[in-house]
Write a protein that holds these residues in place. Structure first.
Motif, PDB file in Angstrom:
ATOM      1  N   ASP A   1      36.268  22.178 -20.458  1.00 14.43           N
ATOM      2  CA  ASP A   1      35.566  20.967 -20.910  1.00 14.43           C
ATOM      3  C   ASP A   1      34.348  21.288 -21.771  1.00 14.43           C
ATOM      4  O   ASP A   1      33.859  20.431 -22.509  1.00 14.43           O
ATOM      5  N   ALA A   2      33.822  22.482 -21.624  1.00 18.84           N
ATOM      6  CA  ALA A   2      32.581  22.816 -22.335  1.00 18.84           C
ATOM      7  C   ALA A   2      32.896  23.123 -23.799  1.00 18.84           C
ATOM      8  O   ALA A   2      33.814  23.879 -24.099  1.00 18.84           O
ATOM      9  N   ARG A   3      32.113  22.534 -24.679  1.00 19.47           N
ATOM     10  CA  ARG A   3      32.282  22.837 -26.100  1.00 19.47           C
ATOM     11  C   ARG A   3      31.718  24.226 -26.359  1.00 19.47           C
ATOM     12  O   ARG A   3      30.677  24.593 -25.809  1.00 19.47           O
TER      13      ARG A   3
ATOM     14  N   ARG B   1      28.131  22.065 -31.918  1.00 21.00           N
ATOM     15  CA  ARG B   1      27.615  20.897 -32.629  1.00 21.00           C
ATOM     16  C   ARG B   1      26.185  21.123 -33.162  1.00 21.00           C
ATOM     17  O   ARG B   1      25.395  20.187 -33.256  1.00 21.00           O
TER      18      ARG B   1
ATOM     19  N   GLU C   1      22.114  21.213 -18.281  1.00 16.32           N
ATOM     20  CA  GLU C   1      21.090  21.870 -17.463  1.00 16.32           C
ATOM     21  C   GLU C   1      20.066  22.573 -18.334  1.00 16.32           C
ATOM     22  O   GLU C   1      18.955  22.852 -17.891  1.00 16.32           O
TER      23      GLU C   1
ATOM     24  N   LEU D   1      19.597  16.690 -18.051  1.00 12.20           N
ATOM     25  CA  LEU D   1      20.574  16.392 -17.004  1.00 12.20           C
ATOM     26  C   LEU D   1      20.449  14.993 -16.408  1.00 12.20           C
ATOM     27  O   LEU D   1      21.420  14.293 -16.179  1.00 12.20           O
TER      28      LEU D   1
ATOM     29  N   VAL E   1      21.314  12.003 -19.438  1.00 14.53           N
ATOM     30  CA  VAL E   1      22.487  11.861 -20.308  1.00 14.53           C
ATOM     31  C   VAL E   1      23.753  11.662 -19.480  1.00 14.53           C
ATOM     32  O   VAL E   1      24.056  12.447 -18.576  1.00 14.53           O
ATOM     33  N   TYR E   2      24.471  10.619 -19.791  1.00 14.04           N
ATOM     34  CA  TYR E   2      25.733  10.259 -19.119  1.00 14.04           C
ATOM     35  C   TYR E   2      26.713   9.924 -20.229  1.00 14.04           C
ATOM     36  O   TYR E   2      26.699   8.824 -20.770  1.00 14.04           O
ATOM     37  N   GLU E   3      27.517  10.910 -20.614  1.00 12.45           N
ATOM     38  CA  GLU E   3      28.358  10.710 -21.808  1.00 12.45           C
ATOM     39  C   GLU E   3      29.669  10.025 -21.462  1.00 12.45           C
ATOM     40  O   GLU E   3      30.185  10.199 -20.385  1.00 12.45           O
TER      41      GLU E   3
ATOM     42  N   ARG F   1      35.481  10.666 -23.029  1.00 12.02           N
ATOM     43  CA  ARG F   1      35.748  11.799 -23.920  1.00 12.02           C
ATOM     44  C   ARG F   1      37.197  12.284 -23.831  1.00 12.02           C
ATOM     45  O   ARG F   1      37.854  12.497 -24.833  1.00 12.02           O
ATOM     46  N   HIS F   2      37.701  12.485 -22.631  1.00 11.19           N
ATOM     47  CA  HIS F   2      39.022  13.095 -22.488  1.00 11.19           C
ATOM     48  C   HIS F   2      40.148  12.091 -22.309  1.00 11.19           C
ATOM     49  O   HIS F   2      41.306  12.397 -22.570  1.00 11.19           O
TER      50      HIS F   2
ATOM     51  N   GLY G   1      28.227   5.794 -24.144  1.00 10.52           N
ATOM     52  CA  GLY G   1      27.264   6.473 -23.265  1.00 10.52           C
ATOM     53  C   GLY G   1      26.324   7.363 -24.046  1.00 10.52           C
ATOM     54  O   GLY G   1      26.124   7.195 -25.242  1.00 10.52           O
ATOM     55  N   GLY G   2      25.770   8.353 -23.348  1.00 13.45           N
ATOM     56  CA  GLY G   2      24.826   9.276 -23.973  1.00 13.45           C
ATOM     57  C   GLY G   2      23.512   9.271 -23.220  1.00 13.45           C
ATOM     58  O   GLY G   2      23.483   9.165 -21.979  1.00 13.45           O
ATOM     59  N   HIS G   3      22.422   9.334 -23.948  1.00 10.85           N
ATOM     60  CA  HIS G   3      21.087   9.366 -23.332  1.00 10.85           C
ATOM     61  C   HIS G   3      20.715   7.934 -22.933  1.00 10.85           C
ATOM     62  O   HIS G   3      20.480   7.087 -23.797  1.00 10.85           O
TER      63      HIS G   3
ATOM     64  N   SER H   1      29.848   4.722 -19.334  1.00 10.32           N
ATOM     65  CA  SER H   1      28.851   5.723 -18.914  1.00 10.32           C
ATOM     66  C   SER H   1      27.432   5.157 -19.069  1.00 10.32           C
ATOM     67  O   SER H   1      27.134   4.123 -18.482  1.00 10.32           O
ATOM     68  N   ALA H   2      26.577   5.799 -19.869  1.00 11.21           N
ATOM     69  CA  ALA H   2      25.202   5.296 -19.979  1.00 11.21           C
ATOM     70  C   ALA H   2      25.175   3.857 -20.485  1.00 11.21           C
ATOM     71  O   ALA H   2      24.266   3.096 -20.148  1.00 11.21           O
TER      72      ALA H   2
ATOM     73  N   HIS I   1      30.700   9.816 -13.966  1.00 11.40           N
ATOM     74  CA  HIS I   1      30.818  11.250 -13.634  1.00 11.40           C
ATOM     75  C   HIS I   1      30.435  11.502 -12.176  1.00 11.40           C
ATOM     76  O   HIS I   1      29.873  12.554 -11.856  1.00 11.40           O
TER      77      HIS I   1
END
Lengths: 386, 315
Positions: free
Chosen positions: A141-143, A170, A206, A381, A384-386, B14-15, B181-183, B210-211, B252
């Protein structure tokens, strides 16, 4: 009763029983705090070679009578990670390393776990409770960030230096990033999974996305211990080029120096010579050898280290604002690291000191990266909630 | 009062994106939608994947860029906003200091054994005290926000007002509003600055994830059970936009919370006993149809006894 004790019963150690024993266990066998190392083969003596301070560094195995199976059971505290080799002696059966003996240090053939370092690899045992941190392993999952290679003309050294640059996934020039200068950066990549760790910690929010300059020295034993040229190279050669070519926050609080062992000395002495340039230091297993009276036992390579540390202790100044310090309790440097904590604190730096049941090795430094970097460069941390 | 418009809250996209699926029953297939991606900050305009997924015209409202432009043109407002945010950060720091001491007490009482007759009221008192602290913090943040708005006449300032006009025109022509979402702090601040939802026609549905989902609720709850620093847990950031009531979305959740640990689950759910604490994972969907919440089968809520339960049909 330990697993090995079943074979020690009278008449139990038959060929078939030994085969089954080897087939049915993972080695070394970890049973609570007892760890049993096993070797099978012809030898006159077998011993465990490790590098744990305060324990005899060679621990003799016992031969199971009438067999070619050797074993050693040690008590190992929880959460320990120990690197070792097996010493196999052929020849005279009298004493260790006597005349006419051949001693071979080899990895444990029964143990698939190895730790790499610049000198090769060691076998490694994890005691009860230790787990390889998941953030050190590739996460789909990590870019992924990118590592670029640069050649940097150094006025300080009068030569050309290879510098690798880690750019976070990015990366974009319109944003500004913090900078970490990592001593022995190539080794951090190879032996401490630095790229994976950075990708994961950034992905997990983090730490913020950071740029890393990964330096490599052709002669670290000379260039790292308080070498004026080295400090000049970092501050006057490398830093301006990084700030010119990449989009960096030009503030000491966003700049860090990272190093382990002699690399920690290089980081500390650079910050000491140029106070206020790097606001964050991450010093792992620093070779902070000093003397209060008389000579030291580190050998000639440590002479400049001791000279520096003694001078630093007299006049530490304020080399940085925030310092993360870590050391393995099984390594000889633990005494010096513990001793330095109050002195570092007395300078007014914010100091965090962490100990681990580990030795002077790359996986110890890998395992400390999360707490070190996330304390020095906390990520978004919570936000941010993407 | 609960909104009468349809609102859909989604987990991370995202996924396993399901925004298109969520929009399908709410708008004409070809109707354009407005998107807010301000939570992505300087990556706000990188919405190609979202556009490709939605397969319909997307108008990115670019709230992040608009706010930056407003600040450039109105330096007085920029200074005021910075000072306001400094105050909010300071307030958050004080709140955290108090939480740092109050949360371990509640946690220790939850973890201890004893005669329920004596212990239960102590536990309840510990959580009442935590809830009071949350309420106090919420009140202080609202106070600061109101004072800021009153002093600076935020929405009436020339550049804010001009952007609001443009946004209003854009929003009148769309079939739905999507909020990514995001910040969560950045996103909320932009939504609040332009008061975007007041510009959205009353029956236009909103899909947020999300956000984005967090920002729509009455209060924004930040959470993590295993941060690299500190004890973890949950804390209030402040009020949200208040469009969704009685729900605390936890995107999440599996990654950020120790959902198998009943004590940790209680630590969060007992802080918000009157709301549905909802774990929002990828693929999850919670819908407000104007009268009640409905959830897809996979959606779980955190119960005050520390268990997880399916949110299921009308909740």
């Amino acid at each position: 009763m330990l697993a090995i004790d079943q074979l020690r019963q009278p008449g139990a150690a038959t060929h078939e029983a030994i085969e089954a024993f080897l087939r049915d266990h993972e080695f070394p066998i970890v049973e609570g705090r007892q760890v049993t190392f096993v070797f099978r083969g012809e030898a006159s003596n077998v011993f465990l070679q490790h590098w744990i301070r305060a324990l005899p560094q060679q621990q003799a195995f016992q031969r199971l009578p009438g067999t070619d199976l050797w074993f050693l059971t040690l008590q190992v505290p929880r959460n320990s990670r120990i690197e070792y080799k097996l010493g196999i002696e052929q020849g005279s059966a009298f004493g260790m390393h006597g005349h006419g003996q051949r001693v071979q240090l080899v990895r444990d053939a029964l143990n698939p776990h190895q730790a790499l370092d610049p000198f090769g690899a060691n076998s490694v045992v994890h005691s009860e409770g230790y787990q390889v941190p998941d953030w050190t392993l590739p996460d789909p999952d990590a870019r992924c960030g990118e590592v670029r290679e640069h050649r940097l003309a150094s006025r300080a050294f009068g030569d050309v230096r290879k510098v690798q640059v880690y750019l976070p996934a990015r990366y974009r020039p319109s944003r500004r990033y913090g900078l970490l200068v990592v001593h022995d950066g190539e080794d951090f990549l190879r032996f401490a999974a630095l790229q994976t760790v950075l990708d994961n910690l950034i992905h997990r929010l983090e730490i913020p996305p950071v740029v890393c300059a990964l330096t490599t020295s052709p002669n670290r034993m000379v260039e790292y211990p308080n070498n004026e040229q080295h400090a000049r190279f970092i501050v006057e050669d490398l830093l301006p080029v990084m700030e010119e070519q990449y989009s960096l926050v030009e503030d000491p609080g966003a700049r860090g120096l990272v190093g382990s062992s002699f690399g920690a000395i290089a980081s500390l002495s650079t910050a000491w010579r140029y106070p206020g340039v790097f606001g964050r230091l991450c010093l792992m297993s620093g070779s902070f050898l000093f003397t209060d009276i008389g000579d030291h036992e580190g050998g000639p390579a440590f002479d400049p280290v001791v000279e520096f540390m003694n001078a630093f202790r007299k006049a530490p100044g304020v080399p940085s604002r925030q310092l993360f310090l870590s050391c393995g309790v099984y390594e000889p440097m633990i005494y010096y690291n513990r001793s330095m904590v109050p002195l570092f604190q007395s300078t007014g730096m914010r100091v965090r000191f962490v100990e681990a049941r580990d030795g002077h090795n790359w996986e110890n430094w890998r395992d400390r990266l999360r707490e070190g970097l996330s304390w020095l460069f906390p990520g978004p941390l919570w936000m941010v909630y993407e | 009062m609960q909104t009468s418009r349809s609102i859909v809250l989604l987990g991370p996209q995202r996924h396993q994106p399901i925004v298109r699926e969520a929009l399908a029953p709410l708008t004409e297939h070809s109707a354009p939608v407005a998107a807010i991606t301000a939570g992505w900050e300087e990556r706000e305009a990188e919405d190609l994947e979202l556009g490709a997924h939605l397969s319909r015209p997307v108008e990115n409202l670019q709230l992040f860029r608009r706010a930056e432009e407003v600040f450039q043109r109105d330096p007085e407002l920029l200074r005021a906003v910075r000072a306001h945010h400094d105050d909010l950060r300071e307030l958050q720091r004080f709140y955290r200091m108090r939480l740092r001491h109050s949360m371990p007490a509640a946690s220790e009482l939850l973890g201890t054994e004893g005669d329920g007759r004596l212990l239960d009221p102590e536990r309840e008192a510990a959580f009442a005290s935590l809830r009071a602290l949350d309420e106090h913090h919420l009140g202080r943040v609202i106070e600061l926000q109101q004072a800021f708005s009153a002093k600076w006449g935020l929405r009436d300032r020339e550049h804010v007002a001009r952007n609001r006009e443009e946004l209003g025109a854009l929003l009148r022509g769309v079939g739905a509003l999507c909020i990514a979402g995001g910040h969560v702090g950045v996103l909320f601040n932009r939504l609040w600055m332009f008061d975007v939802l007041a510009l959205l026609p009353e029956q236009t549905p909103v899909v947020a994830w999300s956000a984005g989902a967090m920002a729509l609720c009455e209060r924004i709850v930040l959470f993590h059970d295993d941060p690299p620093e500190g004890q973890g847990g949950a804390e209030l950031l402040g009020p949200g936009l208040g469009v969704c009531r009685g729900i605390v979305p936890l995107p999440h959740a599996r990654q950020r919370l120790k959902l198998q640990d009943a004590l940790r689950v209680q630590m969060l759910s007992r802080r918000c006993p009157d709301a549905l604490c909802v774990a929002l994972e990828a693929g999850d969907r919670v819908t407000w149809d104007g009268t009640a919440w409905h959830a897809s089968a996979s959606v779980q809520r955190l119960c005050v006894d520390g268990s997880l339960a399916a949110l299921g049909g009308a909740a």
